[in-house]
Write an enzyme that holds these catalytic residues in place. Structure first.
Site, PDB file in Angstrom:
ATOM      1  N   ASN A 130      32.444  48.583  41.711  1.00 49.68           N
ATOM      2  CA  ASN A 130      31.642  49.940  41.216  1.00 49.68           C
ATOM      3  C   ASN A 130      30.082  50.016  41.952  1.00 49.68           C
ATOM      4  OD1 ASN A 130      30.698  47.845  39.591  1.00 49.68           O
ATOM      5  ND2 ASN A 130      30.110  49.028  37.930  1.00 49.68           N
ATOM      6  N   ASP A 135      30.912  38.647  33.335  1.00 51.61           N
ATOM      7  CA  ASP A 135      30.465  40.098  33.549  1.00 51.61           C
ATOM      8  C   ASP A 135      29.092  40.198  33.805  1.00 51.61           C
ATOM      9  OD1 ASP A 135      30.635  42.988  33.747  1.00 51.61           O
ATOM     10  OD2 ASP A 135      30.642  43.219  31.414  1.00 51.61           O
TER      11      ASP A 135
HETATM   12 ZN    ZN Z   1      33.547  46.159  32.328  1.00 52.32          ZN
END
Ligand code: ZN
Lengths: 305, 437
Positions: B107, B318
């Site tokens: 992303n 993350d």
């Molecule tokens: Zn995620």
């Protein structure tokens, strides 16, 4: 107190002190005490409203003017959301120009909390999203106390769209601290998640909830609730949850509404004008309560002895 | 280039730790000497004990040596958000956290949904990363969940898995197509499970605390329905499904039952979800705003148990770096994410101290388990294998201080927290890529 962001942060003792101060101002107003006119002369109060609310804004404006302060209105009451960064710049400029107190309303929960971290000027939260509306809860308290001296064990029913109501939240914080027993009464879709963990009762049945109430606080139901599928139609809501004269509730019970009321939606017109309705007392008490709060922040002291 | 590391506790996952010394030559572990260095080096072939024969000697007394950590889930922000992180700064931050292999989400801007973007990324990785970085490709074009990205062509350029992370694919038919298509390349499909139609505000758990703040938040239900749906799809379509950042006890149950049925499903959990609850979001703290959100104690306890019982396979950071511009905003407007590389080990090590995991188990959750999921070479400290290593002082206490972060962003709710277990040295391909000075 640096700011008044919510009732959550106030202790029971502080709430009582504010209440005392508000009654002190109410008395001065009734006596038409001339000292009021100059109490806050040379002070500037800015109403910064990013959500339409004539009533609350005007109530603050009159309160400030009665104390001799000058008031400026910064209104961007449009439907488009004004972002935090932009507002921050606006308020920094106003602060630099010498504003002494901000009264702020915004549709986003937490907006005044964010700004308060960077502003030296005090902020009174006049409503942030569905979070808090502390001055409303305090003036509601003032109204209740005028009829019910003893708050401990008093039964207050909060009725209607609790999910979207900052008035409900501030009242829950405020009344719980003072030992009031709260019952939330609404449809399952309009009760916030996790509120069953709080020290209060939840009822889905209007009749039984109000049967022994000392205070019935009716909340405003917004038209969008239908579009968001929280309720199937206004008609259906009215059938099950409108407070009206066909229901039975104690003769001493106060009927309250923070306004503005949707006539014949959350409560019937008959009840709005009922002898047990204190809706106009609430509006009237808004003035001394807000005078008291403005004075506390601008003078940094409590006047009531 | 020869480096000697003396007197370290060498721990391979699933094996007993032992005291020894390591000789690294170029990119490989050349030799392992068991026992105290004075004995082992003397008894080895002449010359090894002579310090002059090495370009560098590290006295590792009191340090543990593990295979370099592997992170299946991070955001390096390049291209597009270089004010928050770059491949270089991100790789250095990862090395500081003991990671030698990381996998970055697509992303970015542009999104890694096209072979040209993957190629550009690979170029940048080659030029500026200090550790191994594997790009993850997008599932859908522009992460819009409508048209498949150029998955095969991106695989040819080196993507290791596909994901629309940050966004959840809401169309069931599209998800079914993506899972079916992924089988052609035998790559895992990584899902961010958070049904957008159930989310009101991202980054805060639907529950008492959000409700008291006047927010409706993102419910555990939003995760559970997608986890359940995607398990059903993956089972039927025989695809490889990897559930990113699990946060709900009910998701854990679904994953457990799916594994028992033999569904090819794996799962990861983040340190912040193992350590914090929704309490951290009190007072509109945007540093604790993360998607999926920090949930209640019941969920947190279930995640710990699931990690222990291997229902959740591995730990992933993350790592989601955001500069102040994105975080220092009113709660509703702030970005979701926590910068996690540099705190991951010390935070996870709390689980060992609390008796939830054994040390070898924790290390396997940071090394062999993630490697298995993405089909990476087995991380192991043995002769002739790649010298990807991390040296940790497990006894060292310190306070998390973002001033020392190598990441460009400092967004963590753990600032000032006292922790134990400090990464001292990280080697990747035999190169010293981090040392704690
Ligand atoms: Zn995620």
């Amino acid at each position: 107190m640096n700011h008044l962001l919510g009732v959550k942060e106030l202790s029971a003792q502080k709430i009582r002190a504010i209440l005392k101060e508000a009654f002190y101002f109410k008395n001065l107003v009734q006596k038409k005490d001339p000292s009021l006119q100059t109490l806050l002369a040379n002070h500037v109060v800015a109403n910064v409203f990013f959500e339409p609310s004539t009533r609350t804004r005007v109530s603050f404006e009159i309160a400030a003017k009665k104390l001799g302060a000058s008031v400026i209105n910064v209104l961007q009451e449009s439907s488009s959301i004004v972002k935090g960064e932009t507002i921050f710049d606006t308020l920094l400029n106003l602060e630099a120009m010498g504003v002494d107190l901000f009264i702020m309303r915004h549709s986003e929960a937490g907006m005044p909390h964010y700004l308060s971290r960077y502003l030296k000027t005090p902020i009174i939260n006049a409503g942030d999203g569905a979070h808090e509306h502390p001055t409303q809860a305090l003036l509601d308290l003032m109204t209740i106390v005028e009829y019910h001296k003893n708050l401990k064990g008093l039964k207050v029913v909060i009725l209607g769209d609790i999910l979207h109501s900052r008035v409900a939240r501030s009242n829950i914080f405020c009344l719980t601290k003072l030992g009031v027993k709260i019952t939330l009464c609404s449809l399952p879709t309009l009760i916030p998640k996790g509120f069953s963990d709080l020290d209060l009762s939840i009822s889905y049945d209007l009749k039984s909830a109000i049967a022994d109430a000392d205070v019935i606080m009716v909340l405003r139901l917004q038209k969008e609730r239908h579009e968001q599928n929280d309720i199937p139609s206004m008609k259906e809501y009215v059938k099950y949850f409108q407070l009206n004269e066909t229901l039975s509730f104690p003769k001493k019970a106060l009927i309250m509404h923070p306004g503005p009321v949707n006539r014949n939606v959350e409560m019937s017109d008959k009840l709005y004008n009922h002898s047990q309705s204190v809706v106009l007392s609430q509006v009237r008490n808004g003035l001394p309560m807000r005078m008291a709060l403005i004075s506390i922040f601008l003078r940094n002291e409590f006047l009531a002895r | 280039m020869k480096t000697l590391i003396k007197n370290i506790h060498i721990l391979n996952p699933h094996q007993k730790p032992f005291l020894g010394s390591l000789l690294i030559e170029n990119d490989k572990i050349k030799k392992i000497f068991k026992g105290d260095s004075r004995r082992s080096l003397y008894s080895a072939k002449a010359g090894y004990w002579n310090g002059k024969d090495f370009d560098k000697v590290i006295e590792g007394k009191g340090l543990h040596c593990f295979p370099g950590f592997i992170d299946l889930h991070c955001h390096l922000r390049e291209p597009g958000f270089e004010d928050c992180e770059t491949i270089e700064s991100g790789s250095r931050a990862a090395a500081a956290g003991g990671f030698t292999t990381i996998c970055c989400m697509p992303n970015t801007n542009p999104v890694n949904d096209h072979p040209q973007v993957t190629r550009l990324l690979q170029q940048k990785i080659k030029n500026s990363s200090v550790i191994k970085v594997f790009p993850i490709g997008a599932i859908s074009e522009g992460l819009e969940g409508k048209r498949l990205a150029q998955i095969g062509l991106c695989v040819d350029e080196g993507i290791i898995a596909i994901s629309d992370d940050g966004k959840c694919i809401s169309s069931t038919s599209f998800m079914a197509k993506a899972l079916a298509y992924s089988r052609q390349f035998d790559i895992p499909v990584v899902v961010h499970a958070e049904d957008p139609s159930l989310v009101y505000e991202y980054g805060i758990h639907t529950g008492r605390r959000a409700s008291l703040l006047g927010l409706k938040g993102s419910p555990a239900l939003a995760e559970e329905v997608i986890v359940a749906r995607d398990i059903v799809l993956a089972e039927r379509l025989k695809a490889r499904l990897h559930i990113a950042h699990v946060t709900s006890w009910q998701s854990v149950e679904y994953i457990k039952h799916a594994k028992e049925r033999g569904v090819k499903v794996t799962a990861e959990v983040c340190p912040h979800h193992l350590l914090l609850t929704e309490k951290a979001t009190e007072d509109f703290n945007t540093l604790a705003k993360v998607a999926p959100p920090l949930r209640s104690e019941k969920h947190r306890a279930a995640l710990r148990h699931a990690l222990k019982t291997d229902v959740i396979d591995c730990i992933a950071t993350d790592h989601a770096p955001w500069s102040e511009k994105y975080k220092d905003l009113p709660f509703v407007e702030a970005a979701c994410g926590i910068a996690g590389f540099e705190t991951a080990f010390s935070l996870s090590y709390e689980l060992v101290q609390e008796g939830v995991l054994s040390l070898p188990k924790l290390i396997s959750k940071l090394t062999v388990e993630p490697a298995k999921i993405f089909g990476l070479p087995k991380p192991e400290i043995k002769e002739n294998s790649a010298a990807d290593l991390v040296l940790v002082n497990l006894e060292q206490k310190y306070k998390i201080d973002t001033k020392n972060f190598l990441s460009k962003s400092k967004n963590t709710p753990f600032e000032g927290k006292s922790v134990k277990g400090k990464v001292k040295y990280t080697f990747c391909n035999g190169q010293l890529v981090y040392s704690d000075q």
